[in-house]
Write an enzyme that holds these catalytic residues in place. Structure first.
Site, PDB file in Angstrom:
ATOM      1  N   VAL A  93       0.862  -1.177   0.000  1.00 50.28           N
ATOM      2  CA  VAL A  93       0.000   0.000   0.000  1.00 50.28           C
ATOM      3  C   VAL A  93       0.898   1.227   0.000  1.00 50.28           C
ATOM      4  O   VAL A  93       1.984   1.219   0.602  1.00 50.28           O
ATOM      5  CB  VAL A  93      -0.945   0.022   1.222  1.00 50.28           C
ATOM      6  CG1 VAL A  93      -1.547   1.403   1.453  1.00 50.28           C
ATOM      7  CG2 VAL A  93      -2.059  -1.004   1.042  1.00 50.28           C
ATOM      8  N   CYS A  94       0.472   2.262  -0.686  1.00 50.14           N
ATOM      9  CA  CYS A  94       1.171   3.541  -0.712  1.00 50.14           C
ATOM     10  C   CYS A  94       2.606   3.351  -1.227  1.00 50.14           C
ATOM     11  O   CYS A  94       2.839   2.620  -2.182  1.00 50.14           O
ATOM     12  CB  CYS A  94       1.122   4.190   0.669  1.00 50.14           C
ATOM     13  SG  CYS A  94       1.420   5.968   0.720  1.00 50.14           S
ATOM     14  N   THR A  95       3.589   3.939  -0.570  1.00 48.44           N
ATOM     15  CA  THR A  95       4.971   3.850  -1.036  1.00 48.44           C
ATOM     16  C   THR A  95       5.625   2.506  -0.739  1.00 48.44           C
ATOM     17  O   THR A  95       6.790   2.300  -1.069  1.00 48.44           O
ATOM     18  CB  THR A  95       5.817   4.978  -0.429  1.00 48.44           C
ATOM     19  OG1 THR A  95       5.648   4.996   0.988  1.00 48.44           O
ATOM     20  CG2 THR A  95       5.403   6.332  -0.987  1.00 48.44           C
ATOM     21  N   GLY A  96       4.864   1.582  -0.164  1.00 50.68           N
ATOM     22  CA  GLY A  96       5.394   0.230   0.010  1.00 50.68           C
ATOM     23  C   GLY A  96       5.776  -0.401  -1.309  1.00 50.68           C
ATOM     24  O   GLY A  96       6.661  -1.271  -1.368  1.00 50.68           O
ATOM     25  N   GLY A 143      -3.152   2.447  -3.614  1.00 47.07           N
ATOM     26  CA  GLY A 143      -2.655   3.811  -3.681  1.00 47.07           C
ATOM     27  C   GLY A 143      -2.317   4.330  -2.300  1.00 47.07           C
ATOM     28  O   GLY A 143      -1.919   3.570  -1.421  1.00 47.07           O
TER      29      GLY A 143
END
Length: 229
Positions: A93-96, A143
């Site tokens: 999720v996200c910048t993972g 996102g």
């Protein structure tokens, strides 16, 4: 679920709530069992170390946050590469997703990230998706931040069936009605977007430098002169 200092807690709490509500056993993984501190000061205690984590994982998950350091953490990257070789689902999720990319787990795949870091993900050779939840074969990515809830329910539906995912959604009473239309750059408008970029300039510089380091390491490895840092 990988944990590291400066992660964003909601990135993994949303999916964690969905997974736990569906009856999954969730491991919170870190290099040691020492508490890790989020980017807003929330402390989380891991449940298992890299060495003690089961060798075979159904779902391998990485949250986002300030990921510039973990992208260059050789132990974390080696762990992800190892478990990612056999995991049924490789997710973030996200910048993972940038961490997965640094571990070589998104080569040839499409993935999502926070809207403000899409250019960094592209630099790592990943086809960037603007979807709230991106599915490319067994790679599932969400996102930014709150997309983790949608992501968690999507993964649950694929892994355990739609009825189980619906049960988890009902248990969370997930029926969102945002009070403002500012959850995207388009909705927030240019003034708020500019404020965000001004606030995030240092983090963006750090991330840009880490992406450059990852690319340098890949180039060195490809030329047969690889070293580690």
């Amino acid at each position: 679920m990988l944990l590291f200092n400066d992660h964003t807690t909601l990135d993994f709490i949303g999916p964690h709530t969905a997974f736990a509500g569906a009856g999954m056993k969730v491991h919170l993984i870190s290099s040691t069992l020492e508490p890790v501190v989020s980017d807003t000061g929330v402390t989380i205690t891991p449940t298992v170390t890299f060495d003690d984590c089961p060798a075979r994982l159904d779902i391998l998950f990485v949250p986002g946050g300030s990921v510039d350091k973990v992208m260059l953490d050789s132990a974390a990257i080696a762990f992800l590469a190892d478990r990612g070789a056999t995991a049924s689902y490789i997710t973030s999720v996200c910048t993972g997703s940038l961490v997965l990319a640094a571990a070589g787990l998104l080569d040839g795949y499409r993935a999502a990230t926070h809207w403000s870091t899409r250019d960094h993900l592209a630099r790592l050779g990943v086809e960037v998706s603007t979807e709230r939840v991106c599915i490319d074969r067994n790679r599932f990515s969400g996102g930014g931040v709150t997309a983790g809830i949608d992501f968690g329910l999507t993964v649950t539906a694929h892994a355990l069936g739609e009825t189980t995912a619906k049960f988890a959604q009902l248990a969370m009473e997930y029926d969102p009605m945002p009070p403002l239309d500012a959850g995207s750059p388009q909705g927030a408008g240019p003034e708020v977007v500019a404020q965000f970029h001004e606030w995030a300039v240092k983090a963006d510089d750090n991330l840009r430098n880490s992406v450059s380091r990852v690319l340098e390491q890949r180039t060195a490895a490809g030329s047969g002169t690889a070293g580690s840092s």
